[in-house]
Scaffold this motif. Structure first.
Motif, PDB file in Angstrom:
ATOM      1  N   VAL A 140      34.926  53.431  43.850  1.00 35.78           N
ATOM      2  CA  VAL A 140      34.825  52.086  43.278  1.00 35.78           C
ATOM      3  C   VAL A 140      35.235  52.203  41.817  1.00 35.78           C
ATOM      4  N   GLN A 141      36.462  51.821  41.549  1.00 32.51           N
ATOM      5  CA  GLN A 141      36.995  51.968  40.194  1.00 32.51           C
ATOM      6  C   GLN A 141      37.058  50.607  39.492  1.00 32.51           C
ATOM      7  N   CYS A 142      37.508  50.624  38.275  1.00 29.78           N
ATOM      8  CA  CYS A 142      37.506  49.455  37.390  1.00 29.78           C
ATOM      9  C   CYS A 142      37.908  48.155  38.084  1.00 29.78           C
ATOM     10  N   GLU A 143      39.004  48.210  38.853  1.00 25.43           N
ATOM     11  CA  GLU A 143      39.560  47.001  39.438  1.00 25.43           C
ATOM     12  C   GLU A 143      38.776  46.453  40.618  1.00 25.43           C
ATOM     13  N   ASN A 144      37.868  47.241  41.188  1.00 22.05           N
ATOM     14  CA  ASN A 144      37.003  46.695  42.229  1.00 22.05           C
ATOM     15  C   ASN A 144      36.132  45.580  41.654  1.00 22.05           C
ATOM     16  N   CYS A 145      35.748  45.741  40.402  1.00 20.79           N
ATOM     17  CA  CYS A 145      34.867  44.770  39.756  1.00 20.79           C
ATOM     18  C   CYS A 145      35.621  43.794  38.854  1.00 20.79           C
ATOM     19  N   HIS A 146      36.707  44.263  38.241  1.00 14.89           N
ATOM     20  CA  HIS A 146      37.418  43.449  37.248  1.00 14.89           C
ATOM     21  C   HIS A 146      38.706  42.818  37.785  1.00 14.89           C
ATOM     22  N   ASN A 147      39.030  43.046  39.042  1.00 13.00           N
ATOM     23  CA  ASN A 147      40.242  42.547  39.711  1.00 13.00           C
ATOM     24  C   ASN A 147      41.468  43.401  39.384  1.00 13.00           C
ATOM     25  N   GLY A 204      44.688  44.949  38.052  1.00 16.07           N
ATOM     26  CA  GLY A 204      45.000  44.929  36.625  1.00 16.07           C
ATOM     27  C   GLY A 204      46.441  44.879  36.181  1.00 16.07           C
ATOM     28  N   LYS A 205      47.387  44.751  37.084  1.00 13.13           N
ATOM     29  CA  LYS A 205      48.797  44.789  36.687  1.00 13.13           C
ATOM     30  C   LYS A 205      49.124  43.753  35.609  1.00 13.13           C
ATOM     31  N   LYS A 206      48.483  42.594  35.686  1.00 10.21           N
ATOM     32  CA  LYS A 206      48.809  41.518  34.748  1.00 10.21           C
ATOM     33  C   LYS A 206      48.013  41.576  33.441  1.00 10.21           C
ATOM     34  N   TYR A 207      47.026  42.446  33.367  1.00 10.15           N
ATOM     35  CA  TYR A 207      46.218  42.459  32.131  1.00 10.15           C
ATOM     36  C   TYR A 207      46.017  43.827  31.481  1.00 10.15           C
ATOM     37  N   TRP A 208      46.417  44.925  32.103  1.00 11.12           N
ATOM     38  CA  TRP A 208      46.043  46.248  31.577  1.00 11.12           C
ATOM     39  C   TRP A 208      46.737  46.629  30.280  1.00 11.12           C
ATOM     40  N   LYS A 209      47.836  46.010  29.959  1.00 10.67           N
ATOM     41  CA  LYS A 209      48.558  46.406  28.739  1.00 10.67           C
ATOM     42  C   LYS A 209      47.803  45.993  27.481  1.00 10.67           C
ATOM     43  N   LYS A 210      47.936  46.833  26.471  1.00  8.63           N
ATOM     44  CA  LYS A 210      47.202  46.676  25.215  1.00  8.63           C
ATOM     45  C   LYS A 210      47.401  45.296  24.582  1.00  8.63           C
ATOM     46  N   LYS A 211      48.611  44.789  24.599  1.00  5.73           N
ATOM     47  CA  LYS A 211      48.925  43.495  23.994  1.00  5.73           C
ATOM     48  C   LYS A 211      48.108  42.368  24.646  1.00  5.73           C
ATOM     49  N   VAL A 212      48.029  42.390  25.966  1.00  2.00           N
ATOM     50  CA  VAL A 212      47.285  41.363  26.707  1.00  2.00           C
ATOM     51  C   VAL A 212      45.793  41.505  26.437  1.00  2.00           C
ATOM     52  N   ALA A 260      36.496  38.615  28.229  1.00  2.00           N
ATOM     53  CA  ALA A 260      36.820  38.205  29.599  1.00  2.00           C
ATOM     54  C   ALA A 260      36.092  36.947  30.068  1.00  2.00           C
ATOM     55  N   ARG A 261      34.865  36.733  29.612  1.00  2.00           N
ATOM     56  CA  ARG A 261      34.111  35.550  30.064  1.00  2.00           C
ATOM     57  C   ARG A 261      34.622  34.248  29.455  1.00  2.00           C
ATOM     58  N   LYS A 262      35.189  34.314  28.246  1.00  2.00           N
ATOM     59  CA  LYS A 262      35.599  33.099  27.533  1.00  2.00           C
ATOM     60  C   LYS A 262      37.106  32.878  27.485  1.00  2.00           C
ATOM     61  N   SER A 263      37.868  33.920  27.592  1.00  2.00           N
ATOM     62  CA  SER A 263      39.312  33.866  27.358  1.00  2.00           C
ATOM     63  C   SER A 263      40.099  33.115  28.434  1.00  2.00           C
ATOM     64  N   LYS A 271      43.916  33.437  33.337  1.00  2.00           N
ATOM     65  CA  LYS A 271      45.316  33.330  33.751  1.00  2.00           C
ATOM     66  C   LYS A 271      45.821  34.622  34.402  1.00  2.00           C
ATOM     67  N   VAL A 272      45.426  35.770  33.857  1.00  2.00           N
ATOM     68  CA  VAL A 272      45.908  37.059  34.374  1.00  2.00           C
ATOM     69  C   VAL A 272      44.973  37.693  35.403  1.00  2.00           C
ATOM     70  N   GLY A 273      43.837  37.045  35.672  1.00  2.00           N
ATOM     71  CA  GLY A 273      42.939  37.516  36.726  1.00  2.00           C
ATOM     72  C   GLY A 273      41.893  38.531  36.333  1.00  2.00           C
ATOM     73  N   LEU A 274      41.668  38.724  35.024  1.00  2.00           N
ATOM     74  CA  LEU A 274      40.625  39.666  34.596  1.00  2.00           C
ATOM     75  C   LEU A 274      39.258  39.033  34.830  1.00  2.00           C
ATOM     76  N   ASN A 275      38.449  39.686  35.626  1.00  2.00           N
ATOM     77  CA  ASN A 275      37.132  39.181  35.990  1.00  2.00           C
ATOM     78  C   ASN A 275      36.042  39.821  35.144  1.00  2.00           C
ATOM     79  N   ALA A 276      35.114  38.997  34.675  1.00  2.00           N
ATOM     80  CA  ALA A 276      33.898  39.507  34.042  1.00  2.00           C
ATOM     81  C   ALA A 276      32.854  39.479  35.153  1.00  2.00           C
ATOM     82  N   PRO A 277      32.549  40.619  35.762  1.00  2.00           N
ATOM     83  CA  PRO A 277      31.675  40.637  36.942  1.00  2.00           C
ATOM     84  C   PRO A 277      30.311  39.999  36.708  1.00  2.00           C
ATOM     85  N   ASP A 278      29.802  39.399  37.759  1.00  2.00           N
ATOM     86  CA  ASP A 278      28.467  38.814  37.739  1.00  2.00           C
ATOM     87  C   ASP A 278      27.714  39.298  38.984  1.00  2.00           C
TER      88      ASP A 278
END
Length: 200
Positions: free
Chosen positions: A116-123, A125-133, A143-146, A151-158
């Motif tokens: 269970v790695q980062c993306e299992n919980c955060h979705n 990451g192809k669209k958000y993993w880069k430093k600029k994003v 992640a909760r407010k942005s 838009k890029v699918g980064l999830n703040a798990p709950d």
């Protein structure tokens, strides 16, 4: 009135000028996240994850105890190959309907052994993993407010995110999978155990 050839050229230019507009999200793997999330200044999230039970989720299925537990819910054979186990013990191999995600959804760095790695919980990451994003997301309040995160699918798990697996049973694609090792799930307590905040 616009000519047909002009409309075709416009459509082609629009698609090529916006390569991410129609790009399907994909899993990049914990090692991509590590490039930034290993630093002390960032909170050493990769180190925290790598010592967690989440990181060992797939490996845990190789133990004799896992085989015994799997048998209690009708799984025969190797738990590391059983869909009933893999729906929660691998890097999002299955979608919410219980279908195996296509191979193109996984980059070369995504490995079953990552559990269970980062993306299992955060979705994915192809669209958000880069430093600029990620910098933009941070600037917008995290992640909760942005708006960018959404838009890029980064999830703040709950709690609901966690209970996709941390439940007595999980229903995926109309099939109910029972969790043989489930104990009462105290979300607040368990969240503290895996906490990996970015320092202020």
């Amino acid at each position: 009135m616009m000519s047909k050839s002009f409309l075709i050229i416009f459509a082609v230019l629009f698609v090529f000028a916006s390569p991410t507009l129609f790009a399907e999200n994909a899993f990049v793997g914990a090692k991509k996240c590590k490039s930034c999330h290993k630093k002390k200044k960032q909170g050493e999230q990769f180190k925290i994850w790598s010592k967690s039970n989440h990181a060992k989720a797939f490996k845990s299925l190789s133990k004799p105890k896992a085989k015994k537990l799997a048998q209690t819910v009708g799984v025969t054979g190797d738990p590391q190959k059983a869909k009933a186990c893999l729906v929660c013990h691998t890097p999002a191999k299955y979608d919410s309907k219980g279908k195996i995600r296509p191979a193109k959804m996984f980059g070369k760095k995504v490995k079953m052994k990552d559990g269970v790695q980062c993306e299992n919980c955060h979705n994915a990451g192809k669209k958000y993993w880069k430093k600029k994003v990620m910098k933009k997301i941070t600037k917008e309040g995290g992640a909760r407010k942005s708006a960018t995160a959404k838009k890029v699918g980064l999830n703040a798990p709950d709690k609901k995110t966690c209970q996709h697996c941390h439940a007595a049973e999980v229903k995926i694609g109309g099939v109910v999978y029972k969790n043989p090792s489930f104990k009462d799930f105290d979300f607040e307590k368990r969240l503290k155990e895996i906490a990996h905040p970015v320092p202020n």
